[in-house]
Design a protein around this motif. Structure first.
Motif, mmCIF file in Angstrom:
data_model
loop_
_atom_site.group_PDB
_atom_site.id
_atom_site.type_symbol
_atom_site.label_atom_id
_atom_site.label_comp_id
_atom_site.label_asym_id
_atom_site.label_seq_id
_atom_site.Cartn_x
_atom_site.Cartn_y
_atom_site.Cartn_z
ATOM 1 N N ASP A 104 122.534 49.932 -138.181
ATOM 2 C CA ASP A 104 121.191 49.322 -137.632
ATOM 3 C C ASP A 104 120.356 49.143 -138.765
ATOM 4 O O ASP A 104 120.032 49.899 -139.578
ATOM 5 N N GLN B 210 124.120 45.733 -136.556
ATOM 6 C CA GLN B 210 122.857 45.201 -135.723
ATOM 7 C C GLN B 210 121.725 44.989 -136.723
ATOM 8 O O GLN B 210 121.111 45.875 -137.285
ATOM 9 N N PRO C 34 117.480 43.964 -133.017
ATOM 10 C CA PRO C 34 117.725 44.264 -131.851
ATOM 11 C C PRO C 34 118.286 43.101 -130.938
ATOM 12 O O PRO C 34 117.987 41.766 -131.163
ATOM 13 N N GLY C 35 119.756 43.051 -130.739
ATOM 14 C CA GLY C 35 120.404 42.061 -130.152
ATOM 15 C C GLY C 35 121.053 40.979 -131.155
ATOM 16 O O GLY C 35 121.643 40.047 -130.717
ATOM 17 N N TYR D 67 123.868 40.631 -134.293
ATOM 18 C CA TYR D 67 124.657 41.378 -134.613
ATOM 19 C C TYR D 67 125.680 40.645 -135.627
ATOM 20 O O TYR D 67 125.688 39.509 -135.614
ATOM 21 N N ASN E 30 124.193 55.649 -131.134
ATOM 22 C CA ASN E 30 122.735 55.666 -131.843
ATOM 23 C C ASN E 30 122.941 57.036 -132.679
ATOM 24 O O ASN E 30 124.070 57.438 -132.813
ATOM 25 N N TYR F 157 115.042 51.436 -133.729
ATOM 26 C CA TYR F 157 114.395 50.951 -132.478
ATOM 27 C C TYR F 157 112.771 51.286 -132.494
ATOM 28 O O TYR F 157 112.077 50.116 -131.955
ATOM 29 N N PHE G 107 117.616 50.054 -127.107
ATOM 30 C CA PHE G 107 118.975 50.900 -127.402
ATOM 31 C C PHE G 107 119.792 50.538 -125.947
ATOM 32 O O PHE G 107 121.061 50.445 -126.323
ATOM 33 N N ASP H 52 119.872 47.925 -124.203
ATOM 34 C CA ASP H 52 120.569 46.615 -124.391
ATOM 35 C C ASP H 52 121.830 46.725 -125.281
ATOM 36 O O ASP H 52 122.826 46.023 -125.212
ATOM 37 N N HIS H 53 121.546 47.513 -126.496
ATOM 38 C CA HIS H 53 122.900 47.756 -127.419
ATOM 39 C C HIS H 53 123.950 48.401 -126.411
ATOM 40 O O HIS H 53 125.055 47.782 -126.674
ATOM 41 N N PHE I 252 125.632 45.733 -124.623
ATOM 42 C CA PHE I 252 126.426 44.802 -125.199
ATOM 43 C C PHE I 252 127.744 45.090 -126.006
ATOM 44 O O PHE I 252 128.902 44.507 -125.777
ATOM 45 N N MET I 253 127.645 46.481 -126.486
ATOM 46 C CA MET I 253 128.841 47.145 -126.838
ATOM 47 C C MET I 253 130.093 47.296 -125.671
ATOM 48 O O MET I 253 131.148 46.999 -126.041
#
Length: 424
Positions: free
Chosen positions: A86, A100, A103-104, A106, A133, A145, A183, A185-186, A189-190
């Motif tokens: 990140d 990343q 945040p959000g 990619y 993380n 974050y 996090f 939200d990550h 997404f993944m």
């Protein structure tokens, strides 16, 4: 006849579903299982795999495929990976390129790398543990974050600001719900991604064994331990709500990662969504050995390792969950970083872990830190664009890497694989 056809078709569908389900590693009865048999493995850390698999900076798919073939040929078929780093790529001591960037936001090249890596692992029936993380700043994680939660520029890092300053800042993650939600939200997404090479959703991919909340998550302060346990539980619950197929683990060092607080360690491992217990063992980092006395201090390191393992084995029995020794490392002789240096002390330490794994029913496997293979560091200090060889950028390059020329170490791993095959 039509009814018979429908019945046969229905049975074939059930058999197909059962076969697919059996391809996922399961945790039950205090063991890991795969295809109806106990699953015990010899594994490696290859955290940089998706970066090596990408088509961008530091990417080299030919080298990745070569290393996967080497590992598979040795019988090392379980790899612990980082989903991605990140940051913007200009942070000191942080690995790049980053997955990343905000945040959000990619980097598709890095996502493509992870897709490719998982697809290649699937072809070889290898299993991945993917951590999402990191408590340490070498890949962003907590401080990434927090930086976006607090909307600050520079954040402390271990190398420049020192350990006390870093942990004081990183401890905020356990109480910062904005940072935690970024996090989470990550995670969403993944876990909802579809692999462009296989067409499989990540949640349906048997190449993934485990979603791991983070690499060595810590509270970093006694005052925030309740909140630390709380956000871990929220993370595991979120993962389970999105994915019913895969295992979930914390990625904890174990009791050491809880600052010696055995009750806290028991609490976070008791979470019903957590599939197994993890332990990391670092004799050098934990001052069990000194850099100028590695061989002389080795007996003390082995004694401490045995005591540390026994505490986690006892907890595994108590909770009826498997234990995986998913990180351990030891410097090369004379604290050298050269691939030509000998590894006498390291080999004894690796043998100790391998024997403990083989003889202990509660231990389902180990992942040594870390595989480099034929990838050779350019310099002792890592710079952006240098080869990724397993040692994170805040550490000396070559410190814990296992190179293809480390024949004595590799023979220990091969022997462990052979003994496992005999046991099975």
């Amino acid at each position: 006849m039509r009814k018979l056809f429908i019945y046969i078709s229905f049975c074939l569908i059930l058999l197909s579903c059962a076969k697919q389900k059996a391809s996922f590693v399961e945790s039950r009865d205090g063991q890991l299982w795969l295809d109806g048999k106990p699953y015990k493995f010899v594994g490696a850390n290859l955290w940089y795999g998706s970066m090596l698999a990408s088509g961008g900076t530091n990417g080299n798919r030919e080298a990745l495929v070569q290393e996967l073939d080497r590992l598979h040929g040795l019988g090392i078929n379980n790899l612990r990976l980082m989903a991605g780093a990140d940051g913007l790529g200009n942070e000191p001591w942080r690995v790049t390129p980053c997955l990343q960037t905000a945040p959000g936001v990619y980097n598709d090249t890095l996502l493509d790398g992870l897709d490719f890596l998982l697809s290649e692992m699937g072809k070889r029936e290898m299993k991945a543990v993917v951590f999402l993380n990191n408590a340490w700043d070498w890949s962003g994680g907590y401080v990434f974050y927090l930086q976006h939660s607090e909307k600050v520029g520079r954040t402390p890092n271990l190398n420049d600001d020192g350990y006390p300053a870093y942990i004081e800042y990183a401890s905020k993650f356990s109480t910062d719900t904005v940072a935690q939600n970024l996090f989470f939200d990550h995670i969403r997404f993944m876990l909802t991604r579809t692999n462009r090479y296989t067409g499989k959703r990540y949640t349906d991919d048997p190449a993934i064994m485990t979603w791991q909340i983070g690499n060595e998550p810590r509270a970093f302060a006694d005052a925030v331990k309740p909140q630390f346990a709380s956000w871990l539980k929220k993370a595991s619950s979120l993962i389970r709500s999105l994915d019913r197929n895969h295992l979930i683990s914390i990625g904890s060092e174990g009791i050491w990662g809880c600052d010696g607080d055995e009750q806290l360690h028991r609490q976070i491992c008791s979470d019903p969504n957590i599939s197994y217990i993890t332990a990391h063992i670092w004799p050098m980092n934990w001052s069990w050995v000194r850099k100028d006395s590695l061989l002389q201090d080795l007996p003390r390191a082995l004694e401490n390792t045995g005591e540390y393992l026994n505490k986690h084995i006892n907890l595994a029995r108590e909770l009826h969950k498997p234990l995986i020794v998913e990180e351990f490392g030891f410097p090369r002789d004379e604290f050298s970083f050269s691939p030509q240096a000998t590894t006498k002390a390291r080999d004894v330490f690796y043998s100790y872990i391998a024997i403990a794994t083989l003889k202990t029913p509660e231990i389902s496997g180990f992942n040594f830190w870390t595989w480099s293979g034929s990838l050779i560091p350019k310099d002792e200090i890592w710079h952006p664009g240098d080869p990724l060889t397993g040692d994170p950028p805040q550490e000396q390059q070559g410190l814990n890497s296992v190179f293809i020329t480390d024949t004595t170490t590799i023979n220990i791993l091969k022997q462990a694989v052979q003994r496992l095959q005999i046991q099975n």
